[in-house]
Design an enzyme around this catalytic site. Structure first.
Site, mmCIF file in Angstrom:
data_model
loop_
_atom_site.group_PDB
_atom_site.id
_atom_site.type_symbol
_atom_site.label_atom_id
_atom_site.label_comp_id
_atom_site.label_asym_id
_atom_site.label_seq_id
_atom_site.Cartn_x
_atom_site.Cartn_y
_atom_site.Cartn_z
ATOM 1 N N LYS A 1 -35.330 -101.500 56.282
ATOM 2 C CA LYS A 1 -35.920 -100.665 57.340
ATOM 3 C C LYS A 1 -37.287 -101.221 57.755
ATOM 4 O O LYS A 1 -37.641 -101.242 58.928
ATOM 5 C CB LYS A 1 -36.062 -99.230 56.824
ATOM 6 C CG LYS A 1 -36.613 -98.281 57.848
ATOM 7 C CD LYS A 1 -36.640 -96.846 57.377
ATOM 8 C CE LYS A 1 -35.254 -96.269 57.322
ATOM 9 N NZ LYS A 1 -35.215 -94.809 57.472
ATOM 10 N N ASN B 1 -39.993 -85.152 67.362
ATOM 11 C CA ASN B 1 -38.538 -85.030 67.321
ATOM 12 C C ASN B 1 -38.109 -83.673 67.872
ATOM 13 O O ASN B 1 -38.861 -82.709 67.818
ATOM 14 C CB ASN B 1 -38.065 -85.165 65.865
ATOM 15 C CG ASN B 1 -36.555 -85.088 65.725
ATOM 16 O OD1 ASN B 1 -35.816 -85.679 66.526
ATOM 17 N ND2 ASN B 1 -36.073 -84.358 64.730
ATOM 18 N N ARG C 1 -31.780 -91.248 62.241
ATOM 19 C CA ARG C 1 -32.295 -92.125 61.195
ATOM 20 C C ARG C 1 -33.713 -91.657 60.849
ATOM 21 O O ARG C 1 -34.477 -91.284 61.741
ATOM 22 C CB ARG C 1 -32.356 -93.531 61.811
ATOM 23 C CG ARG C 1 -32.532 -94.666 60.879
ATOM 24 C CD ARG C 1 -32.303 -95.960 61.642
ATOM 25 N NE ARG C 1 -30.906 -96.177 61.951
ATOM 26 C CZ ARG C 1 -30.025 -96.671 61.098
ATOM 27 N NH1 ARG C 1 -30.401 -97.036 59.905
ATOM 28 N NH2 ARG C 1 -28.763 -96.837 61.432
ATOM 29 N N HIS D 1 -34.996 -80.858 67.351
ATOM 30 C CA HIS D 1 -33.944 -80.521 66.386
ATOM 31 C C HIS D 1 -33.258 -79.223 66.826
ATOM 32 O O HIS D 1 -33.939 -78.257 67.188
ATOM 33 C CB HIS D 1 -34.563 -80.361 64.990
ATOM 34 C CG HIS D 1 -33.538 -80.067 63.953
ATOM 35 N ND1 HIS D 1 -32.724 -81.050 63.397
ATOM 36 C CD2 HIS D 1 -33.154 -78.899 63.380
ATOM 37 C CE1 HIS D 1 -31.906 -80.487 62.532
ATOM 38 N NE2 HIS D 1 -32.143 -79.194 62.497
ATOM 39 N N GLY E 1 -27.492 -89.071 74.674
ATOM 40 C CA GLY E 1 -28.688 -89.277 75.494
ATOM 41 C C GLY E 1 -28.933 -88.212 76.540
ATOM 42 O O GLY E 1 -29.662 -88.454 77.506
ATOM 43 N N SER E 2 -28.370 -87.017 76.340
ATOM 44 C CA SER E 2 -28.619 -85.977 77.361
ATOM 45 C C SER E 2 -30.091 -85.556 77.359
ATOM 46 O O SER E 2 -30.635 -85.207 78.415
ATOM 47 C CB SER E 2 -27.688 -84.776 77.174
ATOM 48 O OG SER E 2 -28.075 -84.004 76.068
ATOM 49 N N ASN E 3 -30.736 -85.570 76.197
ATOM 50 C CA ASN E 3 -32.171 -85.237 76.179
ATOM 51 C C ASN E 3 -33.002 -86.344 76.817
ATOM 52 O O ASN E 3 -33.981 -86.063 77.508
ATOM 53 C CB ASN E 3 -32.654 -84.959 74.753
ATOM 54 C CG ASN E 3 -32.314 -83.553 74.327
ATOM 55 O OD1 ASN E 3 -32.969 -82.609 74.720
ATOM 56 N ND2 ASN E 3 -31.234 -83.413 73.553
ATOM 57 N N ILE F 1 -37.534 -92.007 60.043
ATOM 58 C CA ILE F 1 -38.559 -92.992 60.413
ATOM 59 C C ILE F 1 -39.304 -93.397 59.131
ATOM 60 O O ILE F 1 -39.684 -92.547 58.329
ATOM 61 C CB ILE F 1 -39.540 -92.373 61.439
ATOM 62 C CG1 ILE F 1 -38.792 -91.945 62.709
ATOM 63 C CG2 ILE F 1 -40.674 -93.342 61.768
ATOM 64 C CD1 ILE F 1 -38.203 -93.055 63.543
#
Ligand code: GRF
Length: 192
Positions: free
Chosen positions: A65, A107, A91, A109, A12-14, A93
């Site tokens: 899902k 997102n 995961r 990356h 969770g640093s972002n 989407i």
């Protein structure tokens, strides 16, 4: 205030970079929900420190899902969420969320896409011996890191750098790039 959700599965640093940018006035938004698919992940504690509600769920307790995404969609709509930002959500989407949030899922990356998509992009770049890699922020589609690129920044790999050095440099770039791109998206300076 524009309400956003951050989806994360790990450290969770972002998430924290986004929350900190909001706290110090660089980003006008509210993280109204953190969604975590790995109960117990470190991101939960970070969110708690910012007083942000966390929706943690175990995908295995749903039949499919589509089932858990239907549940998430309902929760996101109830919370008034406008945008979803994936930050280490490990995961793909599915169609339920893609349709519910069309063009509003993004997102980050840790490579210069389309190079090194998928897992361990930092390790992939390191092993490949490239001299320049970086970070990509992109819209999310049904593929693995295949959506339209919004912005990128580069990171140089120097002689003697370890994979850990590279990881640290990538993260430092991510923590600046993601809040900046989110800001532009919310201000509608970037159009799809
Ligand atoms: C980041 O490197 C991001 O690019 C990737 O997953 C990692 C998440 O790190 N998608 P963190 O949980 O935000 O520290």
């Amino acid at each position: 205030m524009r309400k956003i959700a951050v989806f994360a599965s790990g450290s969770g640093s972002n998430f924290e970079a986004i929350a900190a940018a909001i706290e110090n006035g660089q980003l006008e938004a509210e993280v109204a929900l953190v969604v975590c698919d790995r109960p117990g992940a470190k991101v939960e504690k970070r969110a708690e420190r910012y007083g942000i509600p966390v929706l943690s769920f175990n995908p295995k307790s749903y039949e499919s899902k589509a089932d858990f995404e239907t549940f998430l969609l309902q929760q996101l709509n109830e919370a008034g969420i406008e945008w979803i930002f994936l930050a280490g959500y490990m995961r793909l989407i599915g169609p339920t969320l893609l349709q519910g949030f069309e063009g509003r899922i993004v997102n980050i990356h840790p490579s210069l896409l389309p190079a090194f998509p998928g897992k361990d992009a930092i390790g992939q770049a390191f092993e490949a011996g490239v001299k320049i890699t970086g970070v990509t922020v992109h819209f999310v589609d049904e593929g693995m890191d295949t959506g339209q690129i919004i912005d990128q920044d580069s990171v140089r790999i120097y002689e003697g750098d370890t994979k850990e050095d590279l990881g640290r440099k990538i993260q430092a770039v991510e923590h600046l790039l993601y809040p900046a791109v989110i800001r532009s998206l919310l201000q509608e300076k970037i159009k799809r």
